[in-house]
Enzyme design. Structure first.
Site, mmCIF file in Angstrom:
data_model
loop_
_atom_site.group_PDB
_atom_site.id
_atom_site.type_symbol
_atom_site.label_atom_id
_atom_site.label_comp_id
_atom_site.label_asym_id
_atom_site.label_seq_id
_atom_site.Cartn_x
_atom_site.Cartn_y
_atom_site.Cartn_z
ATOM 1 N N GLU A 173 5.667 5.125 -5.343
ATOM 2 C CA GLU A 173 7.081 4.769 -5.153
ATOM 3 C C GLU A 173 8.009 5.975 -5.216
ATOM 4 O O GLU A 173 9.028 5.970 -5.923
ATOM 5 C CB GLU A 173 7.505 3.714 -6.189
ATOM 6 N N GLU A 292 0.711 -3.143 -4.714
ATOM 7 C CA GLU A 292 1.439 -3.869 -5.765
ATOM 8 C C GLU A 292 2.016 -5.128 -5.144
ATOM 9 O O GLU A 292 2.805 -5.047 -4.202
ATOM 10 C CB GLU A 292 2.577 -3.041 -6.373
#
Length: 517
Positions: A173, A292
């Site tokens: 991320e 995720e």
């Protein structure tokens, strides 16, 4: 009573499910590791400190690959802190979750745990506070047989044979302001490219996933993927996606529809990746790693529930308690993954234990299954094989999806959401066809008639449903089986047609024996 009609044909295939599609995620976050998979002194713990009751539930859940050690945590992690004699390992402040990391569980312990759980390891490297050189050093430590400083260090630590980790994530991320050493797409693309080069020079057999943008509603989404892949297209096999389904408005119909946005997200990223390939006149296809995904909203709303004051070790944070409606939305996400098996070749449920997880534990006490445990178990057990195309004619409803961005909350209409969401998997080895069916109608039974063409005479293997009259019902330590699957009665088979009645707000699995396989 509402009716839906489905046509499936064995010759029309979306793609084969990759074994890595059924993965999960273990991060040094809250009680996922300490008090979750690892708790020395627990009544069920073995000599390595692995909780036996958790291992038993993990084997039942049947994940195939586990991502580790983060997540946000990895962007500040020094892997060297978690190897070697435990008594010499340093305690560090973890800025990702404002806690203290004791480093008593690290890379080698994780490898041992993966072997005990019979899962493949997926490692993430720190491209936040560290960089390509540290990534290749970790790879050498893990995968090189011996005769170098780092490989011999692993051997000195007690692991003579290389770990042979084949799947690696290049950071996490990196476009997120919450990330340690957030980067622009160009900065990250250059670093990821150099890390990939160094790592593959040591072990050319590995596969690498570059970071996509942190979510579909990030301002960077789209342009990030395009720029990153422009840099590292020739060096990686995967681009990652992250998403969490949420019910911010306490609107169950819209919550159950939100899983369909996962389909759009996947298709958009595929289009971007293929556009990069087209610009290069390349036949290579970047695959997707949805590393995720889950339902997560209650503990996202409260800042005080995300961290604890005083830098504690393994604080109880992000411990989402999942109810029946969460299991339904979660099941919808499972169907989205299956129905994109041609390009989503890896996926990780986030996370595995305690923190936004299908398995909950009490430190020193029992472990139990949350409601979302069951759709994942069904998908992993019965989702292996060829995913078939489906033509679905279903009654629809109109709702609104709530999309929180920063401090504001946007909404937009979602017209024509089908009550029936469906995936069909043909397992040639077993001679079975499995129908996974979600009825999103909250009040009415849905009759579904499916024509399963090309398989000859069908017979019923088994059928079960996940349903509860109270959508807010949960499993707890004291009532661990409040929500659990029950037999699905009344499945009618005539030739190649299957007729079944699905209870309102229910997840259903129908396993057929197909003689024509």
């Amino acid at each position: 009573m509402k009716e839906a009609h489905v046509i499936v044909d064995r010759d029309f295939v979306i793609g084969d499910t990759d074994p890595r599609l059924f993965g999960a995620f273990v991060e040094h976050l809250g009680r996922c590791v300490y008090g979750g998979i690892y708790e020395p002194g627990h009544p069920t713990a073995d000599e390595r400190g692995f909780r036996g009751d958790v291992l038993a539930l993990v084997r039942e859940l049947a994940p195939t690959i586990i991502r580790y050690p983060g997540g946000n945590f990895v962007s500040g992690y020094n892997w060297e802190d978690g190897v070697g004699p435990v008594e010499k390992r340093p305690r560090r402040l973890d800025l990702a979750w404002m806690s203290t990391e004791p480093n008593t569980f690290g890379t080698n312990e994780f490898m041992n745990w993966c072997r005990a759980a019979d899962v493949e390891p997926m490692l993430a490297v720190n491209l936040g506070t560290r960089g390509p050189d540290d990534a290749r050093r970790l790879l050498e430590y893990c995968n090189f047989p011996g005769g170098t400083k780092l490989s011999d260090l692993r051997r000195a630590h007690g692991w003579e044979k290389p770990h042979g980790v084949k799947f690696w994530c290049l950071g996490n991320e990196m476009d997120g302001p919450w990330q340690m050493e957030m980067k622009t797409a160009t900065e990250y693309g250059r670093i990821a490219t150099e890390a990939a080069k160094l790592m593959k020079w040591i072990d050319p057999t590995i596969e690498l996933a570059a970071c996509g943008s942190s979510s579909r509603n990030m301002p960077t989404f789209g342009s990030w993927e395009d720029t990153v892949l422009e840099h590292c297209f020739d060096h990686v096999e995967f681009i990652s996606l992250h998403t969490y389904l949420n019910n911010y408005a306490d609107d169950t119909p819209s919550f159950l529809a939100s899983a369909d946005l996962m389909d759009s997200f996947i298709e958009e990223v595929v289009a971007i990746a293929d556009a990069v390939a087209a610009r290069r006149r390349s036949a290579k296809r970047i695959m997707l790693s949805f590393d995720e995904w889950n339902v997560w909203y209650r503990t996202r709303r409260k800042n005080e529930g995300r961290t604890k004051l005083g830098w504690p070790v393994a604080p109880p944070i992000l411990e989402e308690v999942y109810d029946m409606q969460d299991a339904l939305a979660f099941g919808g996400a499972c169907l989205s993954l299956l129905n994109h098996a041609d390009r989503v070749k890896s996926a990780c449920l986030a996370q595995l234990v305690n923190a936004i997880a299908p398995i909950m534990t009490e430190t020193g006490g029992p472990a139990w299954r949350q409601s979302i445990f069951y759709p994942f178990r069904d998908m992993s057990r019965f989702g292996r094989g060829r995913v078939l195309q489906t033509r679905v004619s279903s009654p629809v409803y109109t709702t609104v999806y709530y999309d929180p961005r920063g401090t504001s909350e946007l909404s937009f209409p979602m017209p024509d959401v089908p009550y029936l969401k469906l995936a069909v998997v043909d397992n040639l080895d077993e001679g079975t066809v499995t129908l996974f069916a979600l009825n999103r109608n909250l009040t009415e039974t849905l009759t579904v008639e499916t024509q399963v063409r090309g398989f000859g005479a069908l017979s019923l293997g088994e059928a079960h449903e996940l349903h509860h009259g109270d959508l807010k019902a949960t499993n707890t330590k004291d009532r661990p089986d409040e929500i659990k699957p029950a037999s699905l009665e009344g499945v009618e088979i005539t030739g190649d047609r299957v007729r079944v009645r699905l209870a309102p707000a229910s997840w259903n699995v129908i396993r057929l024996s197909a003689r024509g396989n």
